[in-house]
Design a protein around this motif. Structure first.
Motif, short mmCIF file in Angstrom:
data_model
loop_
_atom_site.label_atom_id
_atom_site.label_comp_id
_atom_site.label_asym_id
_atom_site.label_seq_id
_atom_site.Cartn_x
_atom_site.Cartn_y
_atom_site.Cartn_z
N GLU A 132 0.83 -1.20 0.00
CA GLU A 132 0.00 0.00 0.00
C GLU A 132 0.87 1.25 0.00
O GLU A 132 1.89 1.33 0.70
N GLY A 133 0.48 2.23 -0.81
CA GLY A 133 1.20 3.51 -0.84
C GLY A 133 2.33 3.56 -1.83
O GLY A 133 3.04 4.58 -1.92
N ASP A 145 3.08 2.94 -5.92
CA ASP A 145 2.49 2.70 -7.24
C ASP A 145 3.56 2.84 -8.32
O ASP A 145 4.44 3.72 -8.23
N THR A 198 5.64 6.19 -7.68
CA THR A 198 5.02 7.19 -6.81
C THR A 198 4.85 6.58 -5.42
O THR A 198 4.27 5.49 -5.28
N SER A 209 3.66 7.31 -1.40
CA SER A 209 2.89 8.18 -0.52
C SER A 209 3.74 8.66 0.65
O SER A 209 4.74 8.02 1.03
N GLU A 210 3.34 9.81 1.22
CA GLU A 210 4.07 10.34 2.38
C GLU A 210 4.00 9.36 3.55
O GLU A 210 3.02 8.65 3.72
N GLY A 240 8.39 12.89 1.13
CA GLY A 240 8.18 13.10 -0.29
C GLY A 240 9.43 13.44 -1.08
O GLY A 240 9.41 13.46 -2.31
N GLY A 267 7.44 12.98 -4.17
CA GLY A 267 7.27 11.53 -4.03
C GLY A 267 7.11 10.78 -5.33
O GLY A 267 6.78 9.59 -5.32
N THR A 268 7.36 11.43 -6.48
CA THR A 268 7.25 10.79 -7.79
C THR A 268 8.52 11.01 -8.58
O THR A 268 9.06 12.11 -8.61
#
Length: 336
Positions: free
Chosen positions: A49-50, A52, A65, A67-68, A89, A131-132
């Motif tokens: 999770e978080g 991608d 990507t 997530s924080e 991030g 974060g990407t």
């Protein structure tokens, strides 16, 4: 005092110069381009999770990507830390990782600097804050100049079925997995046939007002080309794709509209020919979209290919109509 026609031509020259200067700016990444291969992410194992992942530009870039609140390490080709996604991030790249330099180019060429050593302590530099991050990961696309030993439409076997990019997420080993497909070939003949039909129609339509029809066709196709060019450029991260993809048709559109405003004058002929030069240059720059099955764009492939074919048709027809219109009077230009 210079006439309005002379001023228009001067402004046109200034526009072309501006386009050339803008296109000379260096890009920070090797742009995505048409390809015979399609790379796809099939999943992250184990499911995390978080985090991608997706492919950008057909098979060109892997984009991650995070997530924080989650920390991720992307491993390089010798299992060394290559990228670090921090919990706030921030994204950092390891200057000591050979992958940092190999991933600058789609084909992984170039010499490694002395600092590149997979066994050295990481030297982190910031490359993003949201974060990407996207990069040319050579594990996800075909690297050989020779074609793979599979039929068109089939997945490439071996290390590409599936391909794997290792991550460390919060201390846990994770793998991004995907497939690489050698896509079925596409033929340029239907699109070239479309171009011939449209060229014939424009020639018939412009029997009484060839200059007007030629300029109008150039304006319409050039605007479509701007949209198509921006769509392809967007598939290269950070807007670092080739700016000629939209600057050339933009210049062509301005020139065509200017020709329409001038009407049946020698200056209008000059502007039509300038529009022809820039739009046909754009079409030739992107001719590979007619022969390659995978296009680096989110727009429909048919729209992309049709626009290139129509650009060639409109350019050829408008050039002929402008030269044979009878409005190119050298004396008028001298009087201006």
């Amino acid at each position: 005092m210079p006439s309005s026609s002379a001023r228009v031509i001067a402004r046109t020259v200034a526009l072309v110069v501006a386009v050339v200067l803008a296109s000379a700016a260096p890009a920070s990444a090797d742009p995505a381009g048409p390809s015979d291969f399609r790379s796809e992410v099939t999943g992250i194992s184990p499911a995390t999770e978080g985090v991608d992942a997706e492919i950008r530009g057909g098979d060109s870039f892997l984009e991650l990507t995070v997530s924080e609140g989650i920390e991720v390490i992307v491993e390089g080709y010798s299992d060394e830390p290559y990228l670090r996604f921090r919990a706030d991030g921030t994204v950092e790249r390891n200057l000591a990782s050979p992958a940092t330099y190999l991933n600058e180019d789609r084909k992984g060429g170039g010499e490694l600097p002395e600092i590149a050593d997979e066994d050295a302590d990481p030297q982190w530099e910031q490359v993003a804050t949201d974060g990407t991050y996207s990069w040319h990961d050579h594990r996800v696309h075909w690297m050989s100049e020779a074609s793979p030993s599979v039929d068109r439409g089939e997945r490439v076997p071996g290390e590409y079925d599936p391909w794997r990019v290792p991550l460390v997420v919060g201390g846990q080993e994770v793998v991004v997995e995907g497939t690489l497909t050698y896509e079925s070939a596409t033929s340029p003949l239907p699109w070239l046939a479309l171009g011939l039909v449209v060229a014939g129609f424009l020639a018939w339509l412009g029997r009484r007002a060839p200059l007007l029809v030629g300029a109008a066709a150039l304006a319409v196709v050039s605007i479509a080309a701007v949209v198509v060019g921006r769509g392809e450029m967007a598939e290269t991260p950070d807007g670092s794709g080739n700016p000629l993809l939209w600057l050339l048709p933009l210049a062509a559109a301005v020139l065509a509209v200017g020709a329409l405003a001038l009407g049946k004058r020698s200056a209008a002929v000059i502007m039509v020919l300038g529009s022809v030069a820039t739009l046909s240059g754009w079409a030739l720059l992107r001719f590979a979209v007619l022969t390659k099955p995978v296009l680096p764009t989110e727009l429909p492939a048919h729209l992309d290919r049709a626009t290139v074919a129509l650009a060639l048709a409109a350019s050829a027809t408008a050039a002929y109509q402008a030269v044979t219109s009878g409005h190119l009077a050298l004396r008028e230009l001298e009087d201006d």
